[in-house]
Design a protein around this motif. Structure first.
Motif, short mmCIF file in Angstrom:
data_model
loop_
_atom_site.label_atom_id
_atom_site.label_comp_id
_atom_site.label_asym_id
_atom_site.label_seq_id
_atom_site.Cartn_x
_atom_site.Cartn_y
_atom_site.Cartn_z
N ALA A 53 0.83 -1.21 0.00
CA ALA A 53 0.00 0.00 0.00
C ALA A 53 0.86 1.26 0.00
O ALA A 53 0.55 2.24 -0.69
CB ALA A 53 -0.93 -0.01 1.21
N GLU A 54 1.96 1.24 0.75
CA GLU A 54 2.84 2.40 0.79
C GLU A 54 3.57 2.59 -0.53
O GLU A 54 3.71 3.71 -1.02
CB GLU A 54 3.84 2.25 1.95
N GLU A 55 4.04 1.49 -1.12
CA GLU A 55 4.77 1.58 -2.39
C GLU A 55 3.88 2.10 -3.51
O GLU A 55 4.32 2.86 -4.37
CB GLU A 55 5.30 0.18 -2.74
N SER A 56 2.62 1.70 -3.50
CA SER A 56 1.70 2.04 -4.59
C SER A 56 0.94 3.35 -4.36
O SER A 56 0.27 3.85 -5.26
CB SER A 56 0.69 0.92 -4.79
N GLY A 57 1.02 3.89 -3.14
CA GLY A 57 0.25 5.09 -2.82
C GLY A 57 -1.14 4.79 -2.30
O GLY A 57 -1.88 5.71 -1.92
N LEU A 58 -1.51 3.51 -2.24
CA LEU A 58 -2.83 3.13 -1.72
C LEU A 58 -2.95 3.38 -0.22
O LEU A 58 -4.05 3.33 0.33
CB LEU A 58 -3.12 1.65 -2.02
N GLY A 113 -5.44 4.83 4.70
CA GLY A 113 -5.33 5.58 5.94
C GLY A 113 -6.58 6.38 6.24
O GLY A 113 -7.03 6.46 7.40
N ARG A 114 -7.17 6.98 5.22
CA ARG A 114 -8.41 7.74 5.43
C ARG A 114 -9.52 6.81 5.93
O ARG A 114 -10.26 7.15 6.85
CB ARG A 114 -8.84 8.40 4.11
N TRP A 115 -9.60 5.64 5.29
CA TRP A 115 -10.62 4.68 5.70
C TRP A 115 -10.41 4.27 7.16
O TRP A 115 -11.38 4.17 7.93
CB TRP A 115 -10.54 3.44 4.79
N ALA A 116 -9.17 4.03 7.57
CA ALA A 116 -8.89 3.59 8.94
C ALA A 116 -9.30 4.67 9.95
O ALA A 116 -9.90 4.35 11.00
CB ALA A 116 -7.41 3.25 9.09
N ILE A 117 -8.98 5.93 9.67
CA ILE A 117 -9.34 7.01 10.59
C ILE A 117 -10.86 7.13 10.70
O ILE A 117 -11.42 7.23 11.81
CB ILE A 117 -8.72 8.34 10.12
N ASP A 118 -11.55 7.13 9.56
CA ASP A 118 -13.01 7.24 9.57
C ASP A 118 -13.66 6.07 10.31
O ASP A 118 -14.56 6.27 11.14
CB ASP A 118 -13.54 7.29 8.14
N THR A 119 -13.19 4.86 10.02
CA THR A 119 -13.80 3.66 10.61
C THR A 119 -13.54 3.61 12.11
O THR A 119 -14.45 3.25 12.90
CB THR A 119 -13.24 2.39 9.94
#
Length: 519
Positions: A319-324, A329-335
Motif C-alpha cells: 500500500a505504501e509503495e503504490s500510494g494506496l 489511511g483515510r478509511w482507517a481514521i473514519d472507521t
C-alpha cells in the motif's frame, strides 16, 4: 565529364539495362562505372521500354576524375546525399543523448545493449542505479541545484567505471550501466561497490553539504539473450529489492515472481478498498498500575474475496509503495472514529477510552492529514482527545520542519500524538523536544525477553527517564507475560499493550472486553 573527390555518400539510380549488365552490384561504384564503360553488353541492350525501372543503392566511395559516355539504353545517375545523411546522424545522436549530462539516454542505452546482443558477447551485465532522496533535494533546493547534483553524480559514477563500460541516464534520477564481463560475475559486484564508495563522499552544492545514497540492481546476460528490455527490466526488479536491503542486489527469478505477486496484491487491495472489504481489529492498551483499559489501537485486517487472509506485514508495504496507503489511511481514521462513536451510543455516554490510529510517512507527506482527521471527528461527533495518532520516527526525520507544521495543525484539533516504535529510529533529542509529542511507545524488540537481558532493561530505563524528563507518557508494546508488565510498571512505564492482556479483537469482542475490564 564528372569530377568528385574525397569520401561521399551518394545515391545511385540505375535503370534495368544497366542492372542486367551485372554492373550494379555491391562492389565499389567507381569500379562498376569503369566496367560499364569497358563493357559492350550494356550498349547492346536496345529495349527502350525497360528504361523506366530503376534499382537504388547507397555507397560510400572515393571518386577520381572520370570520363564516360551515357548511352540511351543504359543509364546511371548519382546524387550527393552527404549533408542529408550527416543531418540524420546528428539528429539520431541527439535523440539518443541526455541533454543534461551528455550521456546516452534510455533509447541510447537500449541501442548499446542491442549492439552487445548482436555481437554475441559471451557474458555481460546491466546495472540500474536509483538515487535516494533526489526528489526531496530537487524540491527543497530547486531544479538548477538538482541538475548540478545529477551532473556531479554522473561524473563520479563514470570515474568508478572502466573505459569500455557504457554509462547512461535512463530516467530522472536513474542511471544504467552496461558492463562486459571478462571472467567472473563478481566483476559487476566490484563495480557496484566502487559506485557506492564514490557516492559516499558528501556533495558540496551551493551552501549545502549533501549525502546521497543509491540502490543498485544487477542483471546478467549472454549469448543466449534476445531482448534488451528484458535485461533492463530484470535489473530494475533487483534495484527495487536493493532499496530495502541497502546493498547491491542481483536479479533472480524469485525476485520477479515476488514483484508479480506484489502487483497482483496491489490490484486486489485497490479493489478491496473500493468495495469496503477491509476491517479493523482493536488491541487494548491497559494502565499498568490498575489494569483498566485506557485505549485501543486500531489495526487493519484484510481477507480477500476468496477467503485468503493477508497479514499487514505483507499488504501495508504494498500500500505504501503504490500510494494506496492514502485512501487506506483515510478509511482507517473514519472507521475507527465511527466505531468509537458507536460504543458511546451503546453505553449511553462517553465510554471512557480513546482509539489509536497509525499514520504512514507516505500518508503524512501526500495527504492533508489535518483536514482528514478534523472531518472524521466532526462526522463521528467525537472530541479530538478521543483520538490518538501514532507515527514512526522515520516519518519525522524525513522532513522535520514540515512534520513539525503538520503535527502542530493536528495538535490543534485535540488528538494525542504518539511516537511509535521509539528507539529503533534516528531521532535526535533537540528535534523531539520541539515536536508536540505526548506519548512514546517503546518498541517490542526492547520489551520481549527483557527479564533475561540486562542491556534491554537499561535501554527501557533510559527511554522511560527521557519520557519523564520531557513530560511524556509511555506505552510498552509486546508485553507477553504478567511479570514483564509488573517490571515495567515498577520502572515507571505508564501503559502496556500485548498478549498478556489481549490479542487484537474484533469490534464487538473489544467492546465486551472494555465492559469487563472497566465495568
Amino acid at each position: 565529364m564528372a569530377r568528385l573527390s574525397g569520401e561521399r555518400l551518394v545515391h545511385e539510380v540505375c535503370n534495368r539495362p544497366f542492372a542486367r549488365a551485372g554492373l550494379a552490384g555491391e562492389a565499389g561504384l567507381d569500379e562498376a562505372i569503369a566496367a560499364f564503360l569497358r563493357s559492350g553488353a550494356a550498349r547492346r541492350e536496345a529495349d527502350w521500354q525497360a528504361g523506366g525501372a530503376v534499382e537504388r543503392r547507397h555507397y560510400r566511395v572515393t571518386f577520381a576524375r572520370l570520363a564516360y559516355r551515357v548511352e540511351p539504353v543504359a543509364l546511371v545517375s548519382f546524387v550527393d546525399q552527404t549533408a542529408e545523411v550527416r543531418t540524420e546522424d546528428t539528429l539520431r545522436r541527439e535523440m539518443a543523448t541526455d541533454s543534461l549530462t551528455g550521456l546516452p539516454n534510455r533509447g541510447g542505452f537500449a541501442d548499446a545493449l542491442e549492439a552487445m546482443i548482436a555481437e554475441g558477447a559471451h557474458r555481460w551485465a546491466v546495472l540500474m542505479i536509483d538515487l535516494e532522496r533526489f526528489s526531496r533535494f530537487n524540491a527543497c533546493l530547486g531544479s538548477m541545484t538538482g541538475d548540478e547534483l545529477l551532473i556531479t553524480v554522473a561524473r563520479r559514477i563514470k570515474g568508478a567505471l572502466r573505459g569500455r563500460d557504457v554509462l547512461a541516464r535512463t530516467g530522472g534520477d536513474e542511471f544504467g550501466i552496461l558492463l562486459a564481463i571478462d571472467q567472473e560475475d563478481e566483476e559487476a559486484d566490484q563495480v557496484a561497490r566502487r559506485i557506492h564508495h564514490a557516492l559516499s563522499t558528501p556533495f558540496r552544492l551551493s551552501d549545502y553539504e549533501i549525502r546521497i545514497g543509491c540502490a543498485i540492481g544487477i542483471a546478467f546476460g549472454g549469448n543466449d539473450t534476445r531482448v534488451a528490455e528484458d535485461v533492463i527490466r530484470h535489473a530494475q526488479v533487483a534495484m527495487k529489492k536493493s532499496k530495502g536491503s541497502k546493498a547491491a542486489e542481483a536479479y533472480s527469478t524469485q525476485a520477479l515472481d515476488s514483484a508479480r505477486e506484489e502487483f497482483a496484491m496491489e490490484t486486489s487491495l485497490r479493489r478491496a478498498i473500493e468495495n469496503d472489504q477491509l476491517h479493523l481489529v482493536f488491541q487494548p492498551i491497559c494502565d499498568l498500575a490498575t489494569g483498566r483499559v485506557e485505549s485501543f489501537e486500531a489495526l487493519a485486517r484484510w481477507t480477500d474475496e476468496g477467503g485468503s487472509a493477508y497479514s499487514p506485514v505483507r499488504f501495508i508495504p504494498v500500500a505504501e509503495e503504490s500510494g494506496l496507503i492514502v485512501p487506506l489511511g483515510r478509511w482507517a481514521i473514519d472507521t475507527a472514529a465511527r466505531t468509537l462513536a458507536g460504543w458511546d451510543q451503546r453505553r449511553g455516554r462517553d465510554c471512557g477510552v480513546s482509539v489509536a490510529v497509525n499514520l504512514s510517512p507516505i500518508q503524512l507527506q501526500r495527504d492533508n492529514i489535518a483536514e482528514v482527521v478534523g472531518r472524521a471527528l466532526d462526522q463521528a461527533g467525537l472530541a479530538g482527545r478521543r483520538l490518538k495518532l501514532e507515527l514512526t520516527e522515520s516519518a519525522i526525520i524525513a522532513d522535520p520542519e514540515r512534520m513539525a507544521r503538520v503535527l502542530m495543525s493536528l495538535k490543534a484539533l485535540g488528538p494525542t500524538i504518539a511516537m511509535d516504535d521509539f528507539g529503533t529510529g534516528y531521532s535526535n533529542l533537540a528535534s523531539l523536544q520541539k515536536l508536540p509529542i505526548d506519548l512514546l511507545k517503546i518498541d517490542r524488540s526492547f520489551v520481549t525477553g527483557m527479564l533475561h537481558d540486562r542491556d534491554k532493561v537499561a535501554i527501557v530505563r533510559a527511554i522511560l527517564s527521557l519520557a519523564q524528563a520531557l513530560g511524556m507518557a509511555t506505552v510498552a508494546e509486546g508485553i507477553e507475560t504478567v511479570e514483564v508488565g509488573q517490571t515495567l510498571a515498577a520502572l515507571g512505564c505508564t501503559y502496556g499493550q500485548g498478549w498478556a492482556y489481549a490479542r487484537p479483537l474484533e469490534a464487538e469482542a473489544a467492546y465486551a472486553f472494555l465492559l469487563e475490564r472497566n465495568g
